[in-house]
Design a protein around this motif. Structure first.
Motif, PDB file in Angstrom:
ATOM      1  N   ARG A  22      10.122   3.909  -4.056  1.00 45.47           N
ATOM      2  CA  ARG A  22      10.675   2.918  -4.998  1.00 45.47           C
ATOM      3  C   ARG A  22      10.944   3.551  -6.360  1.00 45.47           C
ATOM      4  O   ARG A  22      12.041   3.398  -6.928  1.00 45.47           O
ATOM      5  N   VAL A  23       9.972   4.264  -6.881  1.00 46.83           N
ATOM      6  CA  VAL A  23      10.158   4.865  -8.203  1.00 46.83           C
ATOM      7  C   VAL A  23      11.250   5.930  -8.159  1.00 46.83           C
ATOM      8  O   VAL A  23      12.080   6.040  -9.068  1.00 46.83           O
ATOM      9  N   TYR A  24      11.280   6.706  -7.084  1.00 46.61           N
ATOM     10  CA  TYR A  24      12.295   7.739  -6.938  1.00 46.61           C
ATOM     11  C   TYR A  24      13.691   7.130  -6.923  1.00 46.61           C
ATOM     12  O   TYR A  24      14.639   7.692  -7.482  1.00 46.61           O
ATOM     13  N   GLU A  25      13.833   5.950  -6.316  1.00 50.59           N
ATOM     14  CA  GLU A  25      15.141   5.303  -6.182  1.00 50.59           C
ATOM     15  C   GLU A  25      15.565   4.589  -7.462  1.00 50.59           C
ATOM     16  O   GLU A  25      16.741   4.595  -7.832  1.00 50.59           O
ATOM     17  N   VAL A  26      14.613   3.943  -8.141  1.00 55.29           N
ATOM     18  CA  VAL A  26      15.007   3.154  -9.323  1.00 55.29           C
ATOM     19  C   VAL A  26      15.153   4.011 -10.568  1.00 55.29           C
ATOM     20  O   VAL A  26      15.873   3.650 -11.498  1.00 55.29           O
ATOM     21  N   SER A  27      14.457   5.150 -10.629  1.00 60.11           N
ATOM     22  CA  SER A  27      14.473   5.962 -11.846  1.00 60.11           C
ATOM     23  C   SER A  27      15.178   7.283 -11.600  1.00 60.11           C
ATOM     24  O   SER A  27      14.623   8.206 -10.999  1.00 60.11           O
ATOM     25  N   ILE A 367      13.278   0.347 -19.003  1.00 55.88           N
ATOM     26  CA  ILE A 367      14.693   0.549 -19.341  1.00 55.88           C
ATOM     27  C   ILE A 367      14.959   2.028 -19.622  1.00 55.88           C
ATOM     28  O   ILE A 367      15.942   2.606 -19.156  1.00 55.88           O
ATOM     29  N   GLN A 368      14.058   2.658 -20.375  1.00 57.21           N
ATOM     30  CA  GLN A 368      14.265   4.047 -20.767  1.00 57.21           C
ATOM     31  C   GLN A 368      14.040   5.012 -19.608  1.00 57.21           C
ATOM     32  O   GLN A 368      14.670   6.074 -19.546  1.00 57.21           O
ATOM     33  N   THR A 375      17.224   3.963 -25.412  1.00 60.43           N
ATOM     34  CA  THR A 375      17.807   2.625 -25.578  1.00 60.43           C
ATOM     35  C   THR A 375      16.721   1.568 -25.493  1.00 60.43           C
ATOM     36  O   THR A 375      15.638   1.813 -24.947  1.00 60.43           O
ATOM     37  N   HIS A 376      17.024   0.426 -26.067  1.00 58.79           N
ATOM     38  CA  HIS A 376      16.103  -0.711 -26.011  1.00 58.79           C
ATOM     39  C   HIS A 376      16.817  -1.966 -25.510  1.00 58.79           C
ATOM     40  O   HIS A 376      16.267  -3.061 -25.614  1.00 58.79           O
ATOM     41  N   LYS A 377      18.013  -1.806 -24.998  1.00 58.62           N
ATOM     42  CA  LYS A 377      18.825  -2.965 -24.637  1.00 58.62           C
ATOM     43  C   LYS A 377      18.811  -3.224 -23.130  1.00 58.62           C
ATOM     44  O   LYS A 377      18.812  -2.283 -22.330  1.00 58.62           O
ATOM     45  N   LEU A 378      18.824  -4.510 -22.784  1.00 56.22           N
ATOM     46  CA  LEU A 378      18.823  -4.881 -21.375  1.00 56.22           C
ATOM     47  C   LEU A 378      20.144  -4.492 -20.728  1.00 56.22           C
ATOM     48  O   LEU A 378      21.215  -4.764 -21.279  1.00 56.22           O
ATOM     49  N   PRO A 379      20.106  -3.856 -19.545  1.00 58.10           N
ATOM     50  CA  PRO A 379      21.343  -3.504 -18.846  1.00 58.10           C
ATOM     51  C   PRO A 379      21.967  -4.734 -18.196  1.00 58.10           C
ATOM     52  O   PRO A 379      21.366  -5.815 -18.156  1.00 58.10           O
ATOM     53  N   GLU A 380      23.158  -4.576 -17.674  1.00 61.93           N
ATOM     54  CA  GLU A 380      23.853  -5.695 -17.042  1.00 61.93           C
ATOM     55  C   GLU A 380      23.055  -6.282 -15.879  1.00 61.93           C
ATOM     56  O   GLU A 380      22.998  -7.487 -15.696  1.00 61.93           O
ATOM     57  N   ALA A 383      17.744  -8.089 -14.511  1.00 59.11           N
ATOM     58  CA  ALA A 383      16.751  -8.867 -13.745  1.00 59.11           C
ATOM     59  C   ALA A 383      16.359  -8.143 -12.457  1.00 59.11           C
ATOM     60  O   ALA A 383      15.161  -7.939 -12.174  1.00 59.11           O
ATOM     61  N   GLY A 384      17.357  -7.722 -11.682  1.00 60.82           N
ATOM     62  CA  GLY A 384      17.059  -7.034 -10.425  1.00 60.82           C
ATOM     63  C   GLY A 384      16.399  -5.700 -10.653  1.00 60.82           C
ATOM     64  O   GLY A 384      15.414  -5.353  -9.966  1.00 60.82           O
ATOM     65  N   TYR A 385      16.912  -4.934 -11.608  1.00 57.42           N
ATOM     66  CA  TYR A 385      16.345  -3.614 -11.851  1.00 57.42           C
ATOM     67  C   TYR A 385      14.904  -3.712 -12.324  1.00 57.42           C
ATOM     68  O   TYR A 385      14.015  -2.997 -11.834  1.00 57.42           O
ATOM     69  N   LEU A 386      14.637  -4.570 -13.316  1.00 54.35           N
ATOM     70  CA  LEU A 386      13.294  -4.640 -13.878  1.00 54.35           C
ATOM     71  C   LEU A 386      12.277  -5.177 -12.879  1.00 54.35           C
ATOM     72  O   LEU A 386      11.119  -4.766 -12.880  1.00 54.35           O
ATOM     73  N   THR A 387      12.710  -6.080 -12.030  1.00 57.98           N
ATOM     74  CA  THR A 387      11.799  -6.570 -10.982  1.00 57.98           C
ATOM     75  C   THR A 387      11.410  -5.420 -10.058  1.00 57.98           C
ATOM     76  O   THR A 387      10.232  -5.243  -9.714  1.00 57.98           O
ATOM     77  N   ALA A 388      12.396  -4.613  -9.650  1.00 56.10           N
ATOM     78  CA  ALA A 388      12.114  -3.484  -8.769  1.00 56.10           C
ATOM     79  C   ALA A 388      11.281  -2.420  -9.465  1.00 56.10           C
ATOM     80  O   ALA A 388      10.386  -1.815  -8.859  1.00 56.10           O
ATOM     81  N   ALA A 389      11.552  -2.183 -10.757  1.00 52.40           N
ATOM     82  CA  ALA A 389      10.877  -1.105 -11.476  1.00 52.40           C
ATOM     83  C   ALA A 389       9.455  -1.466 -11.868  1.00 52.40           C
ATOM     84  O   ALA A 389       8.544  -0.630 -11.802  1.00 52.40           O
ATOM     85  N   THR A 390       9.227  -2.728 -12.252  1.00 56.93           N
ATOM     86  CA  THR A 390       7.919  -3.104 -12.793  1.00 56.93           C
ATOM     87  C   THR A 390       7.086  -3.941 -11.840  1.00 56.93           C
ATOM     88  O   THR A 390       5.869  -4.061 -12.027  1.00 56.93           O
ATOM     89  N   GLY A 391       7.739  -4.559 -10.860  1.00 51.05           N
ATOM     90  CA  GLY A 391       7.014  -5.456  -9.964  1.00 51.05           C
ATOM     91  C   GLY A 391       6.690  -6.788 -10.584  1.00 51.05           C
ATOM     92  O   GLY A 391       5.940  -7.595 -10.007  1.00 51.05           O
ATOM     93  N   ILE A 392       7.251  -7.085 -11.752  1.00 53.50           N
ATOM     94  CA  ILE A 392       6.992  -8.363 -12.417  1.00 53.50           C
ATOM     95  C   ILE A 392       7.885  -9.432 -11.791  1.00 53.50           C
ATOM     96  O   ILE A 392       9.114  -9.310 -11.798  1.00 53.50           O
ATOM     97  N   ALA A 393       7.256 -10.466 -11.260  1.00 50.94           N
ATOM     98  CA  ALA A 393       8.018 -11.567 -10.665  1.00 50.94           C
ATOM     99  C   ALA A 393       8.527 -12.487 -11.767  1.00 50.94           C
ATOM    100  O   ALA A 393       7.839 -12.723 -12.763  1.00 50.94           O
ATOM    101  N   GLY A 394       9.751 -13.016 -11.564  1.00 52.85           N
ATOM    102  CA  GLY A 394      10.309 -13.933 -12.554  1.00 52.85           C
ATOM    103  C   GLY A 394      10.425 -13.284 -13.917  1.00 52.85           C
ATOM    104  O   GLY A 394      10.086 -13.877 -14.940  1.00 52.85           O
ATOM    105  N   VAL A 395      10.932 -12.041 -13.946  1.00 58.00           N
ATOM    106  CA  VAL A 395      10.937 -11.283 -15.182  1.00 58.00           C
ATOM    107  C   VAL A 395      11.765 -11.958 -16.278  1.00 58.00           C
ATOM    108  O   VAL A 395      11.404 -11.924 -17.465  1.00 58.00           O
ATOM    109  N   GLU A 396      12.860 -12.620 -15.902  1.00 62.77           N
ATOM    110  CA  GLU A 396      13.691 -13.271 -16.919  1.00 62.77           C
ATOM    111  C   GLU A 396      12.951 -14.420 -17.574  1.00 62.77           C
ATOM    112  O   GLU A 396      12.974 -14.590 -18.796  1.00 62.77           O
TER     113      GLU A 396
END
Length: 910
Positions: A22-27, A367-368, A375-380, A383-396
């Motif tokens: 997962r980390v290899y794919e998302v980062s 994000i970085q 950068t500190h800005k949310l990408p397009e 929601a999908g990326y951050l859920t996959a990267a952090t495992g946080i449910a309902g990140v938005e």
């Protein structure tokens, strides 16, 4: 899977494979960092959370590199950084490790790399510069580096401090301590921040130091403490809360931290500080945008983000830290716990703010870590990326929740009591009514200029009071500039001025307290682009309206300074001094034109006197360089407006160079007198025409010498006499009417003057002379006059300046007299002049003054020439004429020029 991921999985525990993939794919950054990892590296990296290794600044993570090869040092530092970042990304995205520990590890790794870079820098500069005996150097970490809370994409914000005295020893070159530490600092920055095939170690941002980009890179301890204690601003107090020695002489760094403490923490409750921080945050909002959670939202600067949490903590530390030393700590999470213990912030608020802070830091790092971007800005697809990267449910939903909590807390703790919810509108916010009346381009330019003013007040060296004072200045200036067609450029010049003022708040104090100076500045910035540019570059000109005497004494002083230049060993410094004094004289003349305190002939005389002094100084320099005697008989014969004391701000120097010697072929050393003179002439032109600060900045025209541009540069006095007597054409004798020896030994100048007078006083056939003058004027009109009905060339068109100058030159050659200035010849025609000439003379002289007044006004106010004067009465040029000249419209000018040309024809054809 690729061979790379297969290798990684082969050497990692099976129970971690899912997270490794997962980390290899998302980062993408993680995948890149893993390309060079070996089996041992995988085993050290892929461990469960309770066994995971986090980097720090120790020898095991930043081993010593004793190489003196710059490239080797650069590679070593970057490989250490890559190894540390592999562990950090795995800790955060793979294991969901504690964010406080992660931020500390990043900062400690950066500190260790900074310390190793400093040791390398000392070693690398030593062969050339040696070292400072007894000196010391320290890197102070500011911002998140000092607070041990760096993020993966942070800059490091260092402050370089030193102590020591004397010059360096044991190197090929000995240099003073300030210069040595400057070179050491630059080498340190290169090692950390220069990009190689391995990337960079850390971006180094030096802008937080006193003076920002305009200051020295490395600062002396006492001078730095003195600056903060005298000029420090609220944002600097907040920034310095986190100051911490991170590399070099830590004792020196601790002395700085202790010395700066009284500036940061006040013994009284300073609520104005809280208000200033709230205002600072509002301005940050304006830059970051006020939108909610969506692509592009800035998790650091946006509403409810990291910066607001930091502002809450820092403002409470500033407010209460003067009385409670327990609050004087750097890390944000430790500080907020101490604030809770002190009863400043309640436990429930602290729990929520800590949770929000750690949440936003995890989002920021994710994000970085995606592509290794700063950068500190949310990408397009946040929601999908951050859920996959952090495992946080309902990140938005979590973002919305935490942002709302932080916004409420910010209003509760930082927004001053009693302040209305509606933000105050002022010119510095760019939201004041009135801008909507402008065109789109002008509106954008004004908004941009206001933002620049705001930025310099926020990050510059001006004290807190300056913001309020500049606000009051703009309250008076903006309504006037909005109604002025030059208002946009006036505001832009004002923005440049605020930048130039830097730490000298006295200039803002002057404008805020002296209405006359402020009124003058408001007017001059919109009226004169030439003056606006100069004032913006050198704010000391703001004192000009307060001077008891203007210009005349100043010009005399400048001439005296030029005459006194005697440090001729240093050529560059001498030329810089000449350029500086000539430039100052031009500006004094322009100020007099703008203020109507110097008439046309006064300005012409000032500029000619300055040109004389500059020419004399340049010739002295040439003689010194060539080891020639000071009395070498070389004369600069000024022609044209220079010779007649009628110069404008940008008049050429029309000169003829003459060697006054009976036998110019006589040898002086290895060269003849004539050869020496030619070399002087060539070098003098070079120095007179070089752009300040390396010369006088004049245009030069040598075409009036015998045989024109094809003739020798320097002629003998005998050759000059014979040519003028036997071969010169009428137009050359016309030019001689203005000739005047401007520089050279007194006896040589007297000899040249005698030749000029002899030529001018010859008896001439007036009819033939008039015919020649009329024919020359016709040719000039054919070749140089304007060919369009849309514009007028006030110099060359029929009835322009040249008509009047030619009439004066004819009168001098035909009727005699002694004057050189056009108006002197026309106002003082001898009895031998016909009655028609004497009747027209005074009027022609007045018209000449009116024309020259127009010329000076156009040059000073608009930096335009009289060569293309629009025939449209609504043009900017004519609005300027209404303020500064006697002729106010194209129709009036046309009528005057017609009358002048009729007079020209009548006087020369009858």
């Amino acid at each position: 899977m690729s061979e790379q991921i297969d290798f990684i999985l082969q050497h990692s525990p099976e129970n971690l494979h899912a997270d490794v993939r997962r980390v290899y794919e998302v980062s993408q950054q993680f995948a890149t960092l893993m390309r060079s990892v070996d089996e041992e590296g995988c085993k050290a990296l892929f461990r469960p959370v309770d066994e995971a290794l986090l980097p720090d600044g120790s020898e095991s993570w930043v081993p010593t590199c004793d190489s003196s090869d710059f490239v080797t040092c650069m590679s070593h530092l970057r490989q250490c950084k890559h190894r540390g970042h592999r562990h950090l990304i795995w800790w955060e995205l793979g294991l969901g490790g504690d964010m406080d520990a992660s931020c500390r590890a990043i900062a400690d790794l950066a500190s260790g790399l900074m310390d190793e870079s400093l040791k390398m820098a000392e070693r690398l500069v030593a062969p050339r510069y040696g070292c400072i005996e007894g000196g010391s150097f320290c890197v102070i970490g500011l911002g998140k580096l000092g607070g041990r809370e760096l993020n993966l994409g942070s800059d490091v914000d260092p402050l370089f401090l030193w102590q020591g005295e004397g010059s360096s020893v044991d190197g090929r070159q000995s240099i003073p301590a300030p210069e040595y530490y400057m070179h050491l600092s630059r080498m340190l920055i290169r090692l950390m921040g220069e990009r190689t095939v391995d990337g960079i170690v850390w971006p180094v941002d030096m802008r937080l130091r006193p003076g920002g980009d305009g200051a020295a890179i490395a600062l002396h301890l006492e001078a730095t403490l003195s600056h903060y204690l005298e000029y420090g601003q609220t944002w600097e107090r907040a920034m310095l809360i986190k100051a911490r020695p991170v590399a070099g002489d830590l004792a020196l760094g601790q002395a700085f931290v202790e010395g700066i403490s009284p500036f940061i923490f006040r013994r009284y409750l300073d609520y104005t500080t809280v208000a200033a921080l709230a205002d600072m945050k509002r301005r940050i909002d304006g830059q970051a945008g006020l939108g909610g959670i969506s692509p592009g939202y800035d998790v650091k600067r946006g509403r409810g983000g990291i910066r607001e949490i930091e502002f809450i903590i820092q403002s409470m530390q500033l407010l209460h830290g003067g009385r409670n030393s327990e609050l004087r700590v750097q890390p944000s999470m430790l500080a907020i716990d101490r604030l809770m213990d002190a009863g400043v912030i309640g436990e429930e608020d602290v729990i929520e703010l800590k949770s929000a802070y750690r949440f936003w830091r995890r989002i920021e790092h994710a994000i970085q870590a995606r592509r290794g971007e700063q950068t500190h800005k949310l990408p397009e697809d946040y929601a999908g990326y951050l859920t996959a990267a952090t495992g946080i449910a309902g990140v938005e939903q979590q973002m919305v929740h935490h942002a709302a909590i932080v916004e409420d807390a910010f209003r509760k703790f930082v927004k001053p009591v009693g302040e209305e919810e509606v933000e105050e509108k002022n010119w510095l916010s760019g939201s004041r009514d009135g801008l909507e009346s402008l065109g789109e381009e002008d509106c954008e330019r004004m908004l941009l200029a206001l933002k620049r003013v705001d930025a310099w007040l926020s990050r510059g060296l001006l004290p807190e009071r300056s913001r309020m004072q500049v606000g009051r200045i703009l309250e008076q200036a903006m309504p006037k500039w909005l109604d002025d067609e030059n208002g946009v450029s006036a505001l832009e010049a004002f923005a440049d001025l605020i930048h130039s003022i830097s730490g000298r708040a006295t200039w803002v104090d002057l404008l805020a307290t002296h209405q006359g100076a402020l009124d003058w500045l408001i007017g001059v910035l919109s009226a004169s682009r030439y003056l606006a540019d100069h004032i913006a570059r050198d704010p000391s000109w703001l004192e000009w309206p307060l001077m008891t005497e203007h210009s005349e004494a100043d010009i005399r002083n400048i001439c005296a300074e030029l005459d006194a230049l005697d440090n001729l060993d240093d050529v560059e410094q001498t030329l810089a001094d000449i350029g500086r004094w000539v430039d100052r004289a031009r500006l004094l003349s322009a100020l007099a034109v703008d203020a109507h305190t110097g008439d046309v002939m006064t300005i012409g005389g000032w500029m000619a006197d300055i040109a004389d002094a500059a020419t004399a100084a340049v010739i002295r320099l040439c003689l010194f360089q060539m080891d020639l005697p000071k009395a070498f008989p070389f004369v600069a014969l000024a022609m044209g407006k220079h010779g007649s004391h009628e110069m404008g701000l940008v008049s050429d120097l029309d000169m003829v160079f003459i060697i006054v010697h009976d036998n110019p072929s006589e040898m002086l050393g290895k060269r003849s007198m004539s050869e020496h003179a030619q070399r002087i002439g060539r070098r003098a032109i070079q120095y007179l025409t070089a752009v300040p600060p390396f010369g006088a900045g004049f245009e030069f025209d040598a075409r009036l010498r015998p045989s024109g541009s094809s003739g020798v540069l320097v002629t003998s006095l005998t050759g000059f006499h014979d040519y003028q007597l036997n071969d010169a054409q009428t137009w050359e004798h016309q030019a001689l009417c203005r000739a005047r020896p401007a520089a050279g030994p007194d006896d040589a100048k007297i000899a040249v003057e005698a030749v000029v007078t002899e030529i001018l006083d010859q008896q001439r056939d007036r009819g033939a002379l008039a015919s020649d003058v009329v024919e020359m004027r016709r040719k000039m009109i054919d070749h140089l006059a304007s060919k369009s009905d849309a514009v007028t060339n006030l110099k060359h068109d029929a009835g322009g300046l040249v008509d009047i100058e030619f009439l004066a030159q004819y009168a001098r050659l035909a009727f005699g007299g002694a004057g050189r200035r056009t108006i002197d010849v026309l106002n003082n025609l001898p009895d031998s002049a016909p009655e028609a000439w004497r009747e027209a003379g005074n009027w022609l002289a007045e018209t000449y003054l009116d024309y020259r007044q127009m010329e000076n006004a156009l040059r000073v106010e608009l930096w335009r020439s009289i060569g293309k004067l629009p025939n449209n009465a609504q043009a900017t040029e004519w609005k300027t004429m209404c303020r500064h000249a006697a002729i106010h419209s194209p129709d009036a000018l046309t009528a005057r020029m017609q009358r002048v040309h009729e007079t020209f024809n009548r006087l020369l054809t009858n």
